[in-house]
Write a protein that holds these residues in place. Structure first.
Motif, PDB file in Angstrom:
ATOM      1  N   PRO A   1       0.841  -1.209   0.000  1.00  0.00           N
ATOM      2  CA  PRO A   1       0.000   0.000   0.000  1.00  0.00           C
ATOM      3  C   PRO A   1       0.870   1.251   0.000  1.00  0.00           C
ATOM      4  N   TYR A   2       0.389   2.296  -0.641  1.00  0.00           N
ATOM      5  CA  TYR A   2       1.129   3.559  -0.678  1.00  0.00           C
ATOM      6  C   TYR A   2       0.143   4.715  -0.628  1.00  0.00           C
ATOM      7  N   GLU A   3       0.682   5.866  -0.235  1.00  0.00           N
ATOM      8  CA  GLU A   3      -0.094   7.108  -0.143  1.00  0.00           C
ATOM      9  C   GLU A   3       0.477   8.109  -1.138  1.00  0.00           C
ATOM     10  N   ARG A   4      -0.384   8.691  -1.927  1.00  0.00           N
ATOM     11  CA  ARG A   4       0.064   9.742  -2.836  1.00  0.00           C
ATOM     12  C   ARG A   4       0.129  11.061  -2.079  1.00  0.00           C
ATOM     13  N   VAL A   5       1.223  11.800  -2.257  1.00  0.00           N
ATOM     14  CA  VAL A   5       1.410  13.073  -1.569  1.00  0.00           C
ATOM     15  C   VAL A   5       0.781  14.178  -2.406  1.00  0.00           C
ATOM     16  N   ALA A   6      -0.434  14.562  -2.027  1.00  0.00           N
ATOM     17  CA  ALA A   6      -1.138  15.664  -2.685  1.00  0.00           C
ATOM     18  C   ALA A   6      -1.198  15.449  -4.195  1.00  0.00           C
ATOM     19  N   ASP A   7      -1.478  16.507  -4.920  1.00  0.00           N
ATOM     20  CA  ASP A   7      -1.581  16.440  -6.376  1.00  0.00           C
ATOM     21  C   ASP A   7      -0.424  17.216  -6.984  1.00  0.00           C
ATOM     22  N   VAL A   8       0.782  16.808  -6.628  1.00  0.00           N
ATOM     23  CA  VAL A   8       1.993  17.475  -7.097  1.00  0.00           C
ATOM     24  C   VAL A   8       2.605  16.650  -8.217  1.00  0.00           C
ATOM     25  N   ARG A   9       2.887  17.302  -9.327  1.00  0.00           N
ATOM     26  CA  ARG A   9       3.507  16.635 -10.482  1.00  0.00           C
ATOM     27  C   ARG A   9       4.822  17.352 -10.782  1.00  0.00           C
ATOM     28  N   CYS A  10       5.939  16.729 -10.448  1.00  0.00           N
ATOM     29  CA  CYS A  10       7.262  17.331 -10.645  1.00  0.00           C
ATOM     30  C   CYS A  10       7.845  16.906 -11.994  1.00  0.00           C
TER      31      CYS A  10
ATOM     32  N   ILE B   1       5.145   9.490  -3.633  1.00  0.00           N
ATOM     33  CA  ILE B   1       4.369   8.585  -2.790  1.00  0.00           C
ATOM     34  C   ILE B   1       5.134   8.281  -1.503  1.00  0.00           C
ATOM     35  N   ILE B   2       4.402   7.794  -0.501  1.00  0.00           N
ATOM     36  CA  ILE B   2       4.985   7.312   0.746  1.00  0.00           C
ATOM     37  C   ILE B   2       4.455   5.901   0.997  1.00  0.00           C
ATOM     38  N   LEU B   3       5.344   4.990   1.321  1.00  0.00           N
ATOM     39  CA  LEU B   3       4.948   3.623   1.648  1.00  0.00           C
ATOM     40  C   LEU B   3       5.741   3.146   2.863  1.00  0.00           C
ATOM     41  N   ARG B   4       5.319   2.019   3.422  1.00  0.00           N
ATOM     42  CA  ARG B   4       6.023   1.404   4.544  1.00  0.00           C
ATOM     43  C   ARG B   4       6.603   0.070   4.076  1.00  0.00           C
TER      44      ARG B   4
ATOM     45  N   MET C   1       7.099  -3.155  -6.487  1.00  0.00           N
ATOM     46  CA  MET C   1       6.530  -2.474  -7.642  1.00  0.00           C
ATOM     47  C   MET C   1       5.796  -1.220  -7.185  1.00  0.00           C
ATOM     48  N   ILE C   2       5.950  -0.141  -7.929  1.00  0.00           N
ATOM     49  CA  ILE C   2       5.294   1.127  -7.621  1.00  0.00           C
ATOM     50  C   ILE C   2       4.636   1.676  -8.891  1.00  0.00           C
ATOM     51  N   PRO C   3       3.695   2.627  -8.758  1.00  0.00           N
ATOM     52  CA  PRO C   3       2.916   3.040  -9.936  1.00  0.00           C
ATOM     53  C   PRO C   3       3.662   3.963 -10.900  1.00  0.00           C
ATOM     54  N   MET C   4       4.767   4.561 -10.480  1.00  0.00           N
ATOM     55  CA  MET C   4       5.484   5.485 -11.355  1.00  0.00           C
ATOM     56  C   MET C   4       6.520   4.719 -12.185  1.00  0.00           C
ATOM     57  N   LYS C   5       6.522   4.967 -13.480  1.00  0.00           N
ATOM     58  CA  LYS C   5       7.493   4.299 -14.346  1.00  0.00           C
ATOM     59  C   LYS C   5       8.910   4.739 -14.036  1.00  0.00           C
ATOM     60  N   LYS C   6       9.090   6.031 -13.690  1.00  0.00           N
ATOM     61  CA  LYS C   6      10.425   6.590 -13.532  1.00  0.00           C
ATOM     62  C   LYS C   6      10.631   7.114 -12.100  1.00  0.00           C
ATOM     63  N   PRO C   7      10.738   6.217 -11.107  1.00  0.00           N
ATOM     64  CA  PRO C   7      11.078   6.693  -9.765  1.00  0.00           C
ATOM     65  C   PRO C   7      12.477   7.283  -9.766  1.00  0.00           C
ATOM     66  N   ALA C   8      12.656   8.375  -9.009  1.00  0.00           N
ATOM     67  CA  ALA C   8      13.917   9.103  -9.073  1.00  0.00           C
ATOM     68  C   ALA C   8      14.778   8.960  -7.825  1.00  0.00           C
ATOM     69  N   MET C   9      14.160   9.052  -6.639  1.00  0.00           N
ATOM     70  CA  MET C   9      14.944   8.913  -5.408  1.00  0.00           C
ATOM     71  C   MET C   9      14.019   8.495  -4.286  1.00  0.00           C
TER      72      MET C   9
ATOM     73  N   ASP D   1      10.147   4.538   9.583  1.00  0.00           N
ATOM     74  CA  ASP D   1       9.715   3.328   8.890  1.00  0.00           C
ATOM     75  C   ASP D   1       8.917   3.626   7.629  1.00  0.00           C
ATOM     76  N   GLU D   2       8.935   4.888   7.191  1.00  0.00           N
ATOM     77  CA  GLU D   2       8.288   5.267   5.949  1.00  0.00           C
ATOM     78  C   GLU D   2       9.345   5.517   4.882  1.00  0.00           C
ATOM     79  N   LEU D   3       8.949   5.309   3.635  1.00  0.00           N
ATOM     80  CA  LEU D   3       9.845   5.550   2.516  1.00  0.00           C
ATOM     81  C   LEU D   3       9.141   6.472   1.539  1.00  0.00           C
ATOM     82  N   MET D   4       9.718   7.666   1.333  1.00  0.00           N
ATOM     83  CA  MET D   4       9.195   8.577   0.323  1.00  0.00           C
ATOM     84  C   MET D   4       9.910   8.308  -0.993  1.00  0.00           C
ATOM     85  N   VAL D   5       9.133   8.292  -2.079  1.00  0.00           N
ATOM     86  CA  VAL D   5       9.689   8.042  -3.413  1.00  0.00           C
ATOM     87  C   VAL D   5       9.209   9.139  -4.352  1.00  0.00           C
ATOM     88  N   THR D   6      10.138   9.868  -4.953  1.00  0.00           N
ATOM     89  CA  THR D   6       9.807  10.884  -5.945  1.00  0.00           C
ATOM     90  C   THR D   6       9.936  10.286  -7.345  1.00  0.00           C
TER      91      THR D   6
END
Length: 299
Positions: free
Chosen positions: A6-15, A282-285, A243-251, A260-265
């Motif tokens: 499970p993951y949480e999307r951080v707001a509606d930010v598109r970088c 997104i943020i996941l555990r 597996m995560i929903p973004m094709k191009k995770p950056a960091m 115990d959380e992991l933020m992924v941009t």
């Protein structure tokens, strides 16, 4: 075997290129940057979500917290001290600029070692030209910016240190390279040596981008173009894929109240407009804890 969590999307930010996430423990907040957007983002979710941003005058590749409450950043024209002001404004003071920094080159990935020295590397922004002119630098208040410790990089990435600080990791995420290296690291003087290949990512899904290390000493790397996070043991063995929903995770970066959380941009640039996850954060555990980032020694 790949898994999903499970993951949480951080707001509606598109970088355009979301990078350099880290956890600000004193504020109980996440920070990250949008490189081509020239923005610094902050997200707090204690009782109700709070999203803030600041605008920079030039592209910012990486950001770290300093011991005086300011920030240190690798940008287009050098290494800067930043103070975040009101009305989305940033007060910037350039601290150093290596002589090799020139037209079309900017700082990219960076963070502090376990002793609070700031490290960052440069890249030629037009990746299609595949110019291997990127360098890795160290910056301290006392010694200024170093000569290049590693030269000939295409797209510097993946900086991280083991829990005891005695191993430094570095990657080159360009399609022509896709290597992750490990170095022995002298914590007393801040010098890496004995460079060797840690992982050849051409043997795995995704190019190696930004990274983090957990309390078990395992190295987490974003699989850019692979829609996944990969965890390698200190011996370089792949033991987890998420597996995560973004094709191009950056960091990725560990944080949260219990680390115990992991933020992924991720990256939106060059992706289809209809891809709703491109550039999202997104943020996941992941089921393990990370190690807090050391503060840069500005004082």
């Amino acid at each position: 075997m790949s898994t999903t969590l499970p993951y949480e999307r951080v707001a509606d930010v598109r970088c355009g290129v979301g990078e350099s996430p880290f956890w600000h423990a004193a504020e109980q907040a996440w920070y990250w940057v949008g490189i081509p957007d020239k923005k610094i983002w902050r997200y707090k979710n204690a009782s109700a979500p709070q999203l803030s941003h600041w605008n920079t005058n030039e592209m910012i590749g990486c950001l770290a917290l300093a011991d005086d409450g300011s920030f240190i950043a690798g940008m287009e024209s050098g290494i800067f001290q930043l103070q975040l002001g009101e009305q989305h404004q940033v007060h910037a003071k350039r601290l150093a600029a290596p002589p090799e920094l020139g037209q079309g080159i900017r700082f990219n990935d960076g963070r502090c070692d376990r002793q609070g020295r700031f490290w960052s590397g440069t890249m030629f922004m037009d990746m299609a030209q595949a110019k291997a002119i990127g360098n890795l630098y160290r910056y301290t208040t006392q010694q200024g910016v170093s000569s290049p410790f590693v030269a000939g990089l295409l797209v510097q990435n993946g900086l991280a240190w083991s829990a005891d600080g005695r191993t430094m990791y570095l990657s080159d995420s360009h399609p022509n390279s896709q290597l992750i290296w490990a170095f022995d690291y002298d914590c007393e003087v801040g010098v890496p040596h004995n460079q060797r290949v840690f992982v050849d990512m051409k043997q795995h899904q995704g190019r190696p981008d930004g990274a983090a290390v957990d309390v078990d000493g395992c190295y987490w790397i974003c699989g850019n173009d692979g829609s996944r996070l990969l965890r390698f043991t200190p011996e370089g063995k792949l033991d987890r894929e998420i597996m995560i929903p973004m094709k191009k995770p950056a960091m990725c970066s560990f944080g949260g109240a219990n680390m115990d959380e992991l933020m992924v941009t991720s990256i939106a640039a060059g992706q289809p407009a209809e891809d709703e996850w491109a550039g999202s954060t997104i943020i996941l555990r992941p089921g393990t804890q990370g190690i807090g980032e050391a503060l840069f020694g500005m004082k």
